[in-house]
Design a protein around this motif. Structure first.
Motif, PDB file in Angstrom:
ATOM      1  N   ALA A   1      58.185 -29.411  -0.064  1.00  0.00           N
ATOM      2  CA  ALA A   1      57.111 -30.426  -0.731  1.00  0.00           C
ATOM      3  C   ALA A   1      57.243 -31.861  -0.113  1.00  0.00           C
ATOM      4  O   ALA A   1      56.345 -32.488   0.218  1.00  0.00           O
ATOM      5  CB  ALA A   1      57.073 -30.614  -2.117  1.00  0.00           C
ATOM      6  N   GLY A   2      58.627 -32.299   0.295  1.00  0.00           N
ATOM      7  CA  GLY A   2      58.776 -33.550   0.615  1.00  0.00           C
ATOM      8  C   GLY A   2      58.621 -33.803   2.052  1.00  0.00           C
ATOM      9  O   GLY A   2      57.921 -34.931   2.264  1.00  0.00           O
ATOM     10  N   THR A   3      58.568 -33.060   2.801  1.00  0.00           N
ATOM     11  CA  THR A   3      58.049 -32.890   4.159  1.00  0.00           C
ATOM     12  C   THR A   3      56.601 -33.070   4.241  1.00  0.00           C
ATOM     13  O   THR A   3      55.964 -33.747   4.895  1.00  0.00           O
ATOM     14  CB  THR A   3      58.596 -31.611   5.010  1.00  0.00           C
ATOM     15  OG1 THR A   3      59.806 -31.628   5.144  1.00  0.00           O
ATOM     16  CG2 THR A   3      57.863 -31.557   6.297  1.00  0.00           C
ATOM     17  N   ALA A   4      55.915 -32.368   3.449  1.00  0.00           N
ATOM     18  CA  ALA A   4      54.330 -32.392   3.308  1.00  0.00           C
ATOM     19  C   ALA A   4      54.068 -33.805   2.759  1.00  0.00           C
ATOM     20  O   ALA A   4      53.033 -34.355   3.246  1.00  0.00           O
ATOM     21  CB  ALA A   4      53.857 -31.133   2.457  1.00  0.00           C
ATOM     22  N   GLN A   5      54.850 -34.321   1.838  1.00  0.00           N
ATOM     23  CA  GLN A   5      54.321 -35.745   1.185  1.00  0.00           C
ATOM     24  C   GLN A   5      54.490 -36.641   2.413  1.00  0.00           C
ATOM     25  O   GLN A   5      53.729 -37.635   2.697  1.00  0.00           O
ATOM     26  CB  GLN A   5      55.484 -36.025  -0.026  1.00  0.00           C
ATOM     27  CG  GLN A   5      55.164 -35.119  -1.303  1.00  0.00           C
ATOM     28  CD  GLN A   5      56.248 -35.132  -2.101  1.00  0.00           C
ATOM     29  OE1 GLN A   5      57.117 -35.993  -1.742  1.00  0.00           O
ATOM     30  NE2 GLN A   5      56.272 -34.514  -3.016  1.00  0.00           N
ATOM     31  N   LYS A   6      55.597 -36.423   3.187  1.00  0.00           N
ATOM     32  CA  LYS A   6      55.930 -37.465   4.278  1.00  0.00           C
ATOM     33  C   LYS A   6      54.609 -37.429   5.215  1.00  0.00           C
ATOM     34  O   LYS A   6      54.288 -38.496   5.680  1.00  0.00           O
ATOM     35  CB  LYS A   6      57.332 -37.275   4.934  1.00  0.00           C
ATOM     36  CG  LYS A   6      57.501 -38.184   6.236  1.00  0.00           C
ATOM     37  CD  LYS A   6      58.770 -37.960   6.674  1.00  0.00           C
ATOM     38  CE  LYS A   6      59.033 -39.100   8.045  1.00  0.00           C
ATOM     39  NZ  LYS A   6      58.658 -40.410   7.717  1.00  0.00           N
ATOM     40  N   ALA A   7      54.477 -36.263   5.475  1.00  0.00           N
ATOM     41  CA  ALA A   7      53.284 -36.194   6.696  1.00  0.00           C
ATOM     42  C   ALA A   7      52.159 -36.831   6.129  1.00  0.00           C
ATOM     43  O   ALA A   7      51.366 -37.511   6.808  1.00  0.00           O
ATOM     44  CB  ALA A   7      53.122 -34.567   7.198  1.00  0.00           C
ATOM     45  N   ALA A   8      51.614 -36.194   4.900  1.00  0.00           N
ATOM     46  CA  ALA A   8      50.433 -36.892   4.348  1.00  0.00           C
ATOM     47  C   ALA A   8      50.538 -38.265   4.069  1.00  0.00           C
ATOM     48  O   ALA A   8      49.181 -39.121   4.504  1.00  0.00           O
ATOM     49  CB  ALA A   8      50.231 -36.233   2.794  1.00  0.00           C
ATOM     50  N   LEU A   9      51.648 -38.938   3.715  1.00  0.00           N
ATOM     51  CA  LEU A   9      51.454 -40.568   3.606  1.00  0.00           C
ATOM     52  C   LEU A   9      51.576 -41.045   5.126  1.00  0.00           C
ATOM     53  O   LEU A   9      50.757 -42.088   5.165  1.00  0.00           O
ATOM     54  CB  LEU A   9      52.881 -40.822   2.853  1.00  0.00           C
ATOM     55  CG  LEU A   9      52.607 -40.516   1.487  1.00  0.00           C
ATOM     56  CD1 LEU A   9      54.269 -40.938   0.828  1.00  0.00           C
ATOM     57  CD2 LEU A   9      51.763 -41.319   0.629  1.00  0.00           C
ATOM     58  N   ASN A  10      52.369 -40.700   5.896  1.00  0.00           N
ATOM     59  CA  ASN A  10      51.969 -41.029   7.506  1.00  0.00           C
ATOM     60  C   ASN A  10      50.625 -41.058   7.987  1.00  0.00           C
ATOM     61  O   ASN A  10      50.077 -41.948   8.387  1.00  0.00           O
ATOM     62  CB  ASN A  10      52.853 -40.284   8.137  1.00  0.00           C
ATOM     63  CG  ASN A  10      54.341 -40.410   8.182  1.00  0.00           C
ATOM     64  OD1 ASN A  10      55.099 -39.658   9.036  1.00  0.00           O
ATOM     65  ND2 ASN A  10      54.715 -41.529   7.554  1.00  0.00           N
TER      66      ASN A  10
END
Length: 323
Positions: free
Chosen positions: A219-228
């Protein structure tokens, strides 16, 4: 040989079962365990790492399924910044730490004034030294923080929570929406409470974690990608990207000044000496320096061109060349 060493284990792991373990009724997918990871602690290191990598790959794939929502979120963020408002990151726990990296990079990368980026995190600055969970349950603290920030219709708030049910984030986003701010809800569980307050809902269906409930992982990886992606598309829409270059970068060290000179040289088609002279004349303002190097009538003339074209370098260059 090495590829064989990191291959998925022949027994005890099945990627297709990563979301399929029997779970208590109503349990969020981000809290669930998965049958495919039974016995993980008995596997060889390479097999464990391969399973973790697969979880990361699933997380990235989940981001690809929500591109229209991410684009809509970036549009709200760009509208807020271009309209004189602020971009606010609202989160607790691991999502707050993920958000921090994105938020702090925006002024450096795209030249957005630092006071236009606001952080509302459960526990405040203390979480940068000691991350504990109790603050996540304090919805009233989020409501106070939103009130203290005086959020309003000019602002855009990104609320990030893996479960989508974290009391601090849910209460904070609801308070921001009630104050008239534009809201983006980012979570990994469909139908979660956070989505009730989102003008835009970004559903990152990352499913069960390799380590059940450890949402700093997939979930954290997906959040980082989405925010980027949100902040980068915002930068593009604000006119701070030209041909894939960050032309509004704050060039405050040798590496970034060298990068700025290369951009000026490439876009204005001048040599390094002329590029650096233009950068010096404009006090390090890269867009302005590009226009000076391209023939604008000094820094004042370049700034006037940018003002006339909404700070968009491409339009300013077109006007300068008479196109």
């Amino acid at each position: 040989m090495y590829a064989e060493e990191i291959a998925m284990p022949k027994t005890g792991y099945a990627p297709e079962n990563a979301r399929s373990a029997t779970q208590p009724t109503g349990l969020a997918s981000t809290e669930a365990g998965a049958a495919g990871y039974a016995g993980l602690d008995t596997w060889a290191d390479a097999q464990i790492l391969s399973a973790i990598l697969h979880g990361q790959q699933r997380a990235i794939a989940a981001v690809g399924a929500t591109l229209p929502a991410i684009a809509a979120a970036a549009g709200l963020a760009a509208d807020a910044i271009s309209g004189g408002g602020r971009l606010v990151y609202l989160a607790s726990g691991s999502p707050a730490l993920v958000s921090l990296g994105d938020a702090l990079e925006i002024p450096q990368t795209y030249g957005v004034p630092r006071n236009r980026i606001v952080l509302i995190f459960a526990g405040g600055d203390a979480i940068f030294h000691n991350l504990t969970g109790a603050e996540e349950d304090d919805g009233a603290a989020a409501e106070r923080a939103v009130a203290d920030a005086a959020l309003g219709p000019a602002d855009c708030v990104l609320g990030i929570s893996a479960s989508g049910s974290t009391p601090f984030t849910v209460a904070g986003l609801a308070a921001a929406k009630a104050a008239g701010a534009k809201t983006v809800a980012i979570a990994s569980n469909a139908g979660c409470p956070l989505f009730a307050s989102g003008d835009v809902q970004v559903l990152l269906e990352t499913g069960a974690e390799v380590i059940a409930g450890s949402t700093r992982m997939g979930a954290g990886t997906a959040q980082k990608a989405a925010l980027n992606m949100i902040s980068t598309l915002m930068g593009v829409r604000l006119g701070h990207v030209h041909d894939g270059m960050m032309v509004n970068v704050t060039a405050d060290n040798d590496k970034l000044r060298a990068r700025a000179a290369r951009m000026i040289g490439q876009i204005a088609r001048v040599d390094d000496k002329a590029a650096r002279e233009a950068l010096s004349r404009t006090g390090g303002a890269v867009k302005t320096a590009i226009l000076v190097a391209a023939g604008a009538e000094g820094p004042d003339g370049a700034r006037a061109l940018l003002e006339e074209t909404g700070d968009n370098l491409r339009r300013a260059l077109d006007r300068l060349s008479g196109r």
